[in-house]
Every structure is written in C-alpha cells, then in structure tokens.
Design a protein around this motif. Structure first.
Motif, mmCIF file in Angstrom:
data_model
loop_
_atom_site.group_PDB
_atom_site.id
_atom_site.type_symbol
_atom_site.label_atom_id
_atom_site.label_comp_id
_atom_site.label_asym_id
_atom_site.label_seq_id
_atom_site.Cartn_x
_atom_site.Cartn_y
_atom_site.Cartn_z
ATOM 1 N N GLN A 178 0.810 -1.204 0.000
ATOM 2 C CA GLN A 178 0.000 0.000 0.000
ATOM 3 C C GLN A 178 0.849 1.261 0.000
ATOM 4 O OE1 GLN A 178 -2.844 -0.259 -0.813
ATOM 5 N NE2 GLN A 178 -4.209 -1.481 0.457
ATOM 6 N N ASP A 179 2.186 1.104 0.047
ATOM 7 C CA ASP A 179 3.011 2.301 0.040
ATOM 8 C C ASP A 179 3.051 2.902 -1.366
ATOM 9 O OD1 ASP A 179 4.819 0.932 -1.551
ATOM 10 O OD2 ASP A 179 6.041 0.280 0.146
ATOM 11 N N LYS A 180 3.784 3.973 -1.505
ATOM 12 C CA LYS A 180 3.760 4.713 -2.763
ATOM 13 C C LYS A 180 4.584 4.074 -3.870
ATOM 14 C CE LYS A 180 2.778 9.142 -0.539
ATOM 15 N NZ LYS A 180 3.234 10.545 -0.328
ATOM 16 N N SER A 181 5.211 2.910 -3.615
ATOM 17 C CA SER A 181 5.990 2.274 -4.670
ATOM 18 C C SER A 181 5.089 1.762 -5.790
ATOM 19 C CB SER A 181 6.828 1.118 -4.106
ATOM 20 O OG SER A 181 5.989 0.089 -3.609
ATOM 21 N N VAL A 182 3.819 1.459 -5.462
ATOM 22 C CA VAL A 182 2.846 1.025 -6.462
ATOM 23 C C VAL A 182 1.666 1.984 -6.393
ATOM 24 C CG1 VAL A 182 1.376 -0.826 -7.302
ATOM 25 C CG2 VAL A 182 3.545 -1.379 -6.179
ATOM 26 N N ASP A 183 1.460 2.742 -7.452
ATOM 27 C CA ASP A 183 0.370 3.721 -7.468
ATOM 28 C C ASP A 183 -0.972 3.009 -7.267
ATOM 29 O OD1 ASP A 183 -1.716 5.575 -8.641
ATOM 30 O OD2 ASP A 183 0.062 6.802 -8.930
ATOM 31 N N PRO A 184 -1.854 3.554 -6.435
ATOM 32 C CA PRO A 184 -3.146 2.908 -6.209
ATOM 33 C C PRO A 184 -4.065 2.954 -7.427
ATOM 34 C CG PRO A 184 -3.081 5.031 -5.107
ATOM 35 C CD PRO A 184 -1.687 4.738 -5.584
ATOM 36 N N ASN A 185 -3.814 3.874 -8.350
ATOM 37 C CA ASN A 185 -4.678 4.001 -9.519
ATOM 38 C C ASN A 185 -4.219 3.091 -10.659
ATOM 39 O OD1 ASN A 185 -6.441 6.131 -8.526
ATOM 40 N ND2 ASN A 185 -4.627 7.448 -8.643
#
Length: 198
Positions: A178-185
């Motif tokens: 859930q960190d910013k390494s993988v964009d949620p979009n």
C-alpha cells in the motif's frame, strides 16, 4: 450475446480493471431485442496500465469470457458481463506478476475470478457510451463507470474503452504494497472486436 471463450493475452493488474474491461453483461432471456455478439478473441484484448517505482507498465489478462447483448436502439435491453481469470494477469515481469496471485493481491486460490457486470448503458454522443456496472474482486463489489466507443459495420462491432480505478477499494495490494511504490490508480483498457451471433 457477445460471447468470448478463454484466450491467452498476457498481463493483468488492470482488472480492476476491467477491465477493462469489455462491455460486461448479465443473463439475457430469449425475448431480448438486443442481439448477441461473439467476441473475436484473436482481435480482442483486456489490459491494464499501472505505475510501479515511478515506472509505467502495461499488462493484460490471458483468460476471460464476455457475454454481450447490445443494440444502440435498445440500450435499455443491452447488457454485458465479463468474467476474468485473475491468475492469468501478466505484464511480462515475473517480479511484478507473481505477487498478483498471492493473498495480498488477487488471492487467486480463494477468488480465482473477477466479474464486471453492467447495470445500465447510456449514450453520451455519436458512437459513445458509458456502461454503469459493478466490478467484483476478492468478493468485494464496487461501482465502476466504463466510458467506451462502439462502431458497428454490418455484422462486426468494434469497442474500445478504459476506466481508472483505485485498486485499494478492493483490497488489492494490502500491507506493504500500500506504500507509494505502487500507485493505487490502475487504468483498465478494453479493446473488443465481435461478430453478430447468428
């Protein structure tokens, strides 16, 4: 019904996409005025686009089925349903694709399929439509709007659409993902060619 049998394409984080896909659908009775369509799997693709470690990547689902009944003159009777084998997602990078099958992502052992089913289709202009549907992943159902264009020439229909979804709404990529390494979009991309059913 646009009917598509499992085929091989490749990647998929886009499900959420559905995402793609695809005009999705529900069961249709014989009294339906909207004709059925059979998907040409060799000319169709259900894919997705995401961002990981600040790099854009694309993938697609290798196995999915689509049932479609569509008629521009009978949108009230036009419906679609797409069933996606989430284990067939692939972007060509095992370090990115293998985790998709695990519990923090698609959890394919418990939820092997994702489903997008339309609740209604409306016209937004010449050859332009929006499918209001429900996307179910990991047992979680969320509303999704899929804008698409569709042209029909004789007995051949060509549809293209895409929708951006927030994967976290389905619990995709839990925990450290859930960190910013993988964009949620994630953008789900649908490209379908189909023939009118006889």
């Amino acid at each position: 019904m646009f009917h598509r049998k499992p085929a091989a394409f490749g990647p998929a984080a886009a499900i959420a996409a559905l995402a793609l896909l695809t005009i999705p659908a529900a069961a249709v009775g014989p009294e339906m005025a909207a004709p059925g369509w059979i998907v040409d799997q060799s000319a169709s693709k259900l894919g997705y686009e995401g961002v990981g470690n600040s790099e854009t990547f694309e993938g697609s689902f290798g196995k999915w089925d689509a049932e479609i009944n569509f008629d521009p003159a009978h949108l009230d009777q036009s419906i679609a349903k797409v069933t996606i084998d989430t284990g067939s997602a692939s972007s060509g990078d095992p370090s990115r694709d293998d985790p998709l099958r695990e519990t923090s992502w698609f959890n394919i052992s418990a939820f092997p399929n994702a489903v997008f089913a339309t609740n209604g289709i409306t016209s937004t202009g010449p050859n332009a439509y929006v499918a209001d549907g429900t996307l179910t992943i990991r047992g979680v159902s969320q509303p999704v709007k899929l804008p698409f264009t569709l042209t029909i020439e004789g007995d051949t229909a060509k549809m293209q659409g895409q929708a951006k979804i927030d994967r976290t709404a389905w619990g995709l990529g839990e925990g450290s993902w859930q960190d910013k390494s993988v964009d949620p979009n994630v953008t789900v991309k649908v490209d379908i060619t189909a023939k009118r059913a006889s």
